[in-house]
Write an enzyme that holds these catalytic residues in place. Structure first.
Site, PDB file in Angstrom:
ATOM      1  CB  ALA A  48      -0.970  -0.038   1.173  1.00  0.00           C
ATOM      2  CG  ASP A 100      -3.391  -3.613   1.093  1.00  0.00           C
ATOM      3  OD1 ASP A 100      -3.153  -4.627   1.776  1.00  0.00           O
ATOM      4  OD2 ASP A 100      -2.651  -3.221   0.177  1.00  0.00           O
ATOM      5  CD  GLN A 152       2.063 -10.813  -2.477  1.00  0.00           C
ATOM      6  OE1 GLN A 152       1.834 -12.006  -2.309  1.00  0.00           O
ATOM      7  NE2 GLN A 152       1.181 -10.020  -3.038  1.00  0.00           N
TER       8      GLN A 152
END
Ligand code: MRU
Length: 346
Positions: free
Chosen positions: A50, A237, A196
């Site tokens: 983000a 996020d 990730q």
């Protein structure tokens, strides 16, 4: 500390991004010169996380301005490009936040020629970049107090330096605790399908010489049952006004399991990730990404052809499962509606 993974070149007027699609195997740079490059980089996750996409979007506005030039109608053309950047990904509010901040600067300079705005915007983008690093360091200091010497901290996805301008949010808390001399260990959830955790969190935490172990996402309950996890810290996020927090798909499940085992579950995010306009998590748009991310690993297909898949990129953890929200202004505790309201009143 990883800080040069987002670099603006003043000479060439391009944005250089460490291409996160190829980590940890290759360290390649992706150069953005045009708005289309920025949008491609955001959507294909050359850059992700983000705060990192917020910083990228701010520089993207500068590139868009150069692209439209200063001929007749440049303002309308520019407004259209800002909209495109803002809409590149839907869930992380930082994208919208950064573009709005650039727009506000423009609004405050009514009638300014394109050249003047270019200078002012570049300054603003660099300020957003620098402020994100500082926010992460502040968050790290607040969050480190919640981590005890000897803890093993589980994190999901990558909320580290790579996901921000530097230091990271959730992983920033881990870095700060480590820098304070706390001997901690990290479990990085693999984070299917984009990996990730396995690729990026493991890469950067290992580079920082902190012991890190990768675990399959579905190992979470067993690891907690075995007493191998003392704290969970994840990023976000978008955090709604009531504290519901959107983060990478799978985070909600981790929070439920942590509750079952009485393990504190913390969310770390800068104030720019809190969206007071989104009242509850139910209003947070959840990005759906291409099926290929699930059906293939690299170039190898792993699911039968023609079988559909779900690829929701995020889920929302309800506020009741969150022990604290670590921000750059301090740690928020429940009830979050009041805590967040107070934060924004300040
Ligand atoms: O799809 P991604 O990789 O952009 O998702 C990233 C996350 O969910 C992170 O945990 C979140 O953005 C916090 S990053 C500091």
């Amino acid at each position: 500390m990883l800080t040069d993974h987002i670099r603006y070149s003043d000479q060439d007027h391009n944005l250089l991004l460490l291409d996160q699609r190829y980590l940890p195997m290759r360290e390649e740079t992706f150069a953005c010169r045009h708005t289309a490059d920025i949008i491609y980089a955001l959507q294909t996750m050359v850059v992700r996380g983000a705060p990192a996409i917020g910083v990228t979007a701010a520089y993207g506005c500068c590139l868009a301005l150069r692209e439209v030039g200063e001929g007749k109608g440049w303002e309308e053309a520019l407004a259209g490009k800002l909209q495109e950047i803002e809409n590149a990904r839907p869930t992380a509010v930082n994208l919208r936040w950064a573009v709005r901040r650039m727009r506000e600067v423009w609004k405050g300079l009514e009638g300014i020629p394109a050249a003047g705005l270019a200078e002012r915007w570049l300054l603003e983008a660099k300020t957003i970049h620098q402020q994100d690093i500082e926010a992460n360091q502040a968050m790290g200091r607040f969050g480190a107090d919640l981590i005890a010497d000897g803890d093993t901290v589980l994190t999901h996805c990558n909320a580290g330096a790579l996901a921000t301008a530097g230091h990271g949010t959730a992983v920033g808390v881990i870095y700060s605790a480590w820098q304070q001399g706390k001997r901690i260990k990290v479990i990085a959830d693999e984070t299917r399908p984009f990996l990730q955790g396995a690729r990026l969190t493991a890469y950067e935490v290992h580079k920082a010489c902190i012991p890190v172990t990768v675990a399959c996402d579905n190992a979470c309950a067993l690891l907690m049952h075995k007493g191998l996890v003392q704290k969970v810290v994840v990023g976000a996020d978008r955090i709604a006004a009531n504290g519901d927090a959107a983060n990478k798909i799978g985070t909600f499940g981790v929070a439920i399991i942590a509750k079952e085992f009485g393990i504190p579950f913390y969310v770390a995010a800068p104030v720019s990730t809190i969206d007071p306009e989104t009242l509850t998590g139910a209003e947070i748009p959840i990005e759906e990404r291409p099926a290929r991310e699930v059906t293939h690993v690299g170039d190898t297909q792993i699911t039968p052809s023609e079988v559909p898949v779900y690829n929701f990129a995020f889920d929302v953890t309800p506020n009741r499962l969150i022990a604290g929200i670590i921000t750059d202004k301090g740690v928020l505790r429940p009830p979050y509606t009041e805590a967040i309201k107070k934060l924004f009143e300040k």
